[in-house]
Design an enzyme around this catalytic site. Structure first.
Site: not given
Ligand code: SF4
Length: 331
Positions: A116, A196, A199
């Site tokens: 992250k 994968k 959105k």
């Protein structure tokens, strides 16, 4: 929720709005199936979402769309607690208390945290570091003993189990150490055939799309790159359309495989067939979703009732936790 000896499942998902085929095949259909075997608690984890959101956002829009998809897919609020994470504020209190037994080193060494930091170097907030502790609080607050996970998520659950063990060692056996229910989570690839379904990559096929939108998306799917011309023989094993035919066209798979290899079927016809079968499979879901969407108050009521039922469990757990720690209760 029944007073039986059934296990209690907890799972949460970030509010990502309208759900896509990857969400359905990877999680939602499993959520629905688990209701027959367990008392289930499914949570839309809006607080977790804040760790990556930098600007005001229409969170309700995404929460509502996600809840509509869950309900239309068969989540049953009569049997299952469906709620929004922030609607049960006790989770943040338990998060704080669990933070007191979680070594900083555990958190800062986690590969997910480092990833992250790499992804959002300008927004390395405390929430990112504490994310696994909030996740642990989500699970143990509702005394869930079972968490459905794919094997790639096992380390996350193990982290929760470690926090629980540490808490119980220090303060007594109060918290339940949740077990993993290993689930086969198929990796559903997006329309680009390379990543994968997601959105954020705009490679998704939404469950609630119209049949026309679905057809358009499917016709844009990347197939076997070796088939530059209609007459080129294909390799179905590298084709994402073929993989999905396995789920939505089970009676035609052998034939498609055979015909693809000898260029007996072209990708255009193959995709049209897939789109037709997918639309047929999703038709009952879409009908139900449209009915639910016409009554937004109903969605609010389901989530309010879920939060009410979840809070009853949360209050009880927090009382036990505070007593074990020795915090003075105000009554
Ligand atoms: Fe894929 Fe079908 Fe084209 Fe073969 S014919 S490459 S299975 S889309």
């Amino acid at each position: 929720m029944s007073e039986t000896t059934r296990g209690r499942v907890f799972s949460g998902a970030r509010p990502t709005g309208k759900q896509h085929l990857g969400n359905y095949l990877g999680a939602i259909r499993n959520y629905v199936a688990l209701q027959d075997e367990y008392d289930c608690i499914y949570c839309i984890v809006d607080l977790h979402a804040l760790t990556t959101i930098e600007r005001p956002t229409d969170m309700w829009h995404d929460v509502r769309d996600m809840a509509l998809d869950w309900l239309a897919a068969g989540m049953d609020p009569a049997r299952t607690i469906i709620f929004v994470q922030s609607h049960v504020p006790q989770v943040t209190e338990l998060y704080t208390l669990l933070g007191m037994v979680t070594p900083m080193g555990w958190l800062s060494r986690l590969p997910t945290f480092k990833e992250k930091v790499r992804q959002q170097p300008d927004n390395v907030n405390y929430g990112l570091l504490g994310y696994p502790v909030l996740m642990a609080a989500d699970i143990v607050l509702y005394k869930a003993d079972t968490v459905p996970v794919g094997d790639d998520q096992l380390p996350h659950l193990e982290f929760t189990r470690e926090i629980v063990r540490r808490f119980n060692d220090r303060f007594g056996p109060v918290l339940i150490e949740p077990q993993a229910k290993l689930t086969d989570v198929p990796r559903v690839m997006g329309t680009d055939g390379a990543n994968k379904m997601s959105k954020s990559l705009n490679n998704q096929i939404e469950l609630a799309a119209t049949p026309e939108e679905t057809l358009k998306r499917v016709m844009g799917m990347v197939t076997d790159p070796a088939r530059a011309y209609r007459t080129d023989p294909g390799h179905p094993e590298v084709c994402n359309v073929f993989a999905l035919h396995g789920i939505y066209s089970p009676d035609r798979v052998a034939e498609i495989e055979r015909e693809c290899r000898v260029a007996g079927i072209g990708c255009v016809d193959c995709k049209r067939l897939f789109a037709a079968n997918l639309n047929a499979a999703l038709a009952p879901f879409r009908e139900r979703r449209a009915e639910l969407a016409a009554n937004e108050d109903m969605v609010r009521e389901v989530l309010a009732d879920g939060a009410h039922r979840a809070e009853a469990l949360a209050v009880e757990t927090l009382r036990e936790v505070k007593e074990a720690i020795g915090l003075v209760l105000p009554f």
